[in-house]
Design a protein around this motif. Sequence first.
Motif, PDB file in Angstrom:
ATOM      1  N   TRP A  45      -7.550  -2.809   4.889  1.00  0.00           N
ATOM      2  CA  TRP A  45      -6.824  -1.542   4.745  1.00  0.00           C
ATOM      3  C   TRP A  45      -5.806  -1.353   5.868  1.00  0.00           C
ATOM      4  O   TRP A  45      -4.658  -0.966   5.620  1.00  0.00           O
ATOM      5  CB  TRP A  45      -7.804  -0.367   4.764  1.00  0.00           C
ATOM      6  N   ILE A  46      -6.242  -1.632   7.098  1.00  0.00           N
ATOM      7  CA  ILE A  46      -5.361  -1.429   8.248  1.00  0.00           C
ATOM      8  C   ILE A  46      -4.196  -2.419   8.209  1.00  0.00           C
ATOM      9  O   ILE A  46      -3.036  -2.045   8.449  1.00  0.00           O
ATOM     10  CB  ILE A  46      -6.166  -1.556   9.554  1.00  0.00           C
ATOM     11  N   ALA A  47      -4.480  -3.669   7.899  1.00  0.00           N
ATOM     12  CA  ALA A  47      -3.414  -4.675   7.826  1.00  0.00           C
ATOM     13  C   ALA A  47      -2.412  -4.343   6.730  1.00  0.00           C
ATOM     14  O   ALA A  47      -1.189  -4.417   6.940  1.00  0.00           O
ATOM     15  CB  ALA A  47      -4.026  -6.060   7.580  1.00  0.00           C
ATOM     16  N   THR A  90       2.926  -2.353   4.853  1.00  0.00           N
ATOM     17  CA  THR A  90       3.620  -1.388   4.008  1.00  0.00           C
ATOM     18  C   THR A  90       4.576  -0.516   4.818  1.00  0.00           C
ATOM     19  O   THR A  90       5.726  -0.287   4.417  1.00  0.00           O
ATOM     20  CB  THR A  90       2.607  -0.494   3.272  1.00  0.00           C
ATOM     21  N   VAL A  91       4.112  -0.022   5.944  1.00  0.00           N
ATOM     22  CA  VAL A  91       4.957   0.844   6.773  1.00  0.00           C
ATOM     23  C   VAL A  91       6.185   0.091   7.274  1.00  0.00           C
ATOM     24  O   VAL A  91       7.298   0.637   7.282  1.00  0.00           O
ATOM     25  CB  VAL A  91       4.142   1.427   7.950  1.00  0.00           C
ATOM     26  N   GLU A  92       6.006  -1.159   7.681  1.00  0.00           N
ATOM     27  CA  GLU A  92       7.154  -1.927   8.159  1.00  0.00           C
ATOM     28  C   GLU A  92       8.173  -2.141   7.038  1.00  0.00           C
ATOM     29  O   GLU A  92       9.390  -2.080   7.262  1.00  0.00           O
ATOM     30  CB  GLU A  92       6.694  -3.268   8.734  1.00  0.00           C
ATOM     31  N   GLN A  93       7.709  -2.390   5.836  1.00  0.00           N
ATOM     32  CA  GLN A  93       8.612  -2.557   4.696  1.00  0.00           C
ATOM     33  C   GLN A  93       9.370  -1.264   4.395  1.00  0.00           C
ATOM     34  O   GLN A  93      10.590  -1.264   4.184  1.00  0.00           O
ATOM     35  CB  GLN A  93       7.814  -2.995   3.462  1.00  0.00           C
ATOM     36  N   ALA A 107       9.381   4.851  -3.620  1.00  0.00           N
ATOM     37  CA  ALA A 107       8.424   3.986  -2.933  1.00  0.00           C
ATOM     38  C   ALA A 107       7.664   4.682  -1.823  1.00  0.00           C
ATOM     39  O   ALA A 107       6.451   4.454  -1.657  1.00  0.00           O
ATOM     40  CB  ALA A 107       9.164   2.774  -2.357  1.00  0.00           C
ATOM     41  N   THR A 108       8.328   5.524  -1.044  1.00  0.00           N
ATOM     42  CA  THR A 108       7.698   6.020   0.183  1.00  0.00           C
ATOM     43  C   THR A 108       6.544   6.980  -0.066  1.00  0.00           C
ATOM     44  O   THR A 108       5.439   6.753   0.446  1.00  0.00           O
ATOM     45  CB  THR A 108       8.758   6.647   1.116  1.00  0.00           C
ATOM     46  N   VAL A 125       0.846   7.994   0.269  1.00  0.00           N
ATOM     47  CA  VAL A 125      -0.346   8.609  -0.328  1.00  0.00           C
ATOM     48  C   VAL A 125      -1.505   7.619  -0.332  1.00  0.00           C
ATOM     49  O   VAL A 125      -2.649   7.969  -0.012  1.00  0.00           O
ATOM     50  CB  VAL A 125      -0.053   9.109  -1.762  1.00  0.00           C
ATOM     51  N   GLU A 126      -1.229   6.366  -0.659  1.00  0.00           N
ATOM     52  CA  GLU A 126      -2.289   5.350  -0.700  1.00  0.00           C
ATOM     53  C   GLU A 126      -2.844   5.090   0.699  1.00  0.00           C
ATOM     54  O   GLU A 126      -4.060   4.970   0.886  1.00  0.00           O
ATOM     55  CB  GLU A 126      -1.756   4.051  -1.302  1.00  0.00           C
TER      56      GLU A 126
END
Length: 404
Positions: free
Chosen positions: A304-306, A311-314, A344-345, A350-351
């Motif tokens: 989950w953390i990885a 995702t945040v970097e993308q 996308a954001t 939310v996920e």
Amino acid sequence: MDFGFDARTEELRARLLAFMDAHVYPAEATDAAQRAALDSPWRTTAVIEELKAEARGQGLWNLFLPDSAYGAGLTNLQYAPLAEITGRSPHLAPLATNCAAPDTGNMEVLHQFGTEEQKKRWLEPLLAGEIRSAFAMTEPDVASSDATNIETRVERDGDAYVVTGRKWYISGAMNPDCAVFIVMGKTDPDGPDIRRQQSMILVPRDTPGVEVRRAMSVYGFGDHAHGGHAEVVFDRARVPAGNLVGEEGGGFAIAQARLGPGRIHHCMRLIGMAERAIDLMCERALSRTAFGKPLAAQGVVGEWIADARVTVEQLRLLVLKTAWLMDTVGNRGAHTEIQAIKIATPRAVVEILDRAVQLHGAGGVSQDYPLAELWAAARTLRLADGPDEVHQRSLARRELKRFA
């Protein structure tokens, strides 16, 4: 494309990060306690006023407005990392720095389309943080994702306009400091061009015929966003003709001009919300033990953390690209990217927040952590400023047009 922060951005980031650590995060619990003690949960708390004074004194004020005569004079690319930082405490930091919706969008409308008289009466007090405002577009009786459906009437009557209609989820309207509504309604409902039927008009809150009928909750958060969301009824509210914003029939175009920057600002702050969630996930995973070992040692937690970090970097790269395009080719040239980040954001954040809630167990849905309120805010942004499906439809049409 060079997404390295320039010297001014780096300097403002350092000051804003220090402001968050020294003032904003410690104020979160104080603000919650003060709100609980108020006679109205939508009033501005004393600690927020203290934060505003501190932010203004530090020059962390009106960072969103690119015109240096009115705001900080930053480009979208310069503002993006600052908005991300304020997104880590989305119900305090934007207010503290006078960068909170819906006031930001309303200030942009008045700055771009307002008369000198309108700027003097409404824009200047908003820039000073002396009043709040609301943007009244969404209606309960029509699908407002298609703005041409708007049914509120704005009828010319001599030297005045008469406004009649019902709006809801009007952000900020419950705050007693909300002094004015920018209302979207139809001045020419039978006009041949459905995008020229609407106009924007300024309606002071104390106008006879304006009724703030009730507060609307967001996933049970009734005092969401320090000003709430309201159902507002305009019952033949009469205002001077000089309150028209721009020209008759220009409402749809003004709405699009307003929503473009608003969408990217939301996405910038959402990334900050995701970063806050990752921080909380890591702290929880290392401090909590289950079945004889820390949660961090459970394989799924590491995944989950990885995944959240990737995702945040993308997302950040896509938001920065969009900001760069808005600066270099304008909002119209960045239309595809603005829609892409708006799709996308919120969905991805939310996920991430949902997994952070899961990792915190019962605490994740409680008031003891910010996760439940962050989740509600992020989930709402899949609807605000246009639902996902509207942006997907428009983006698909643009892609298909290249092959038609």
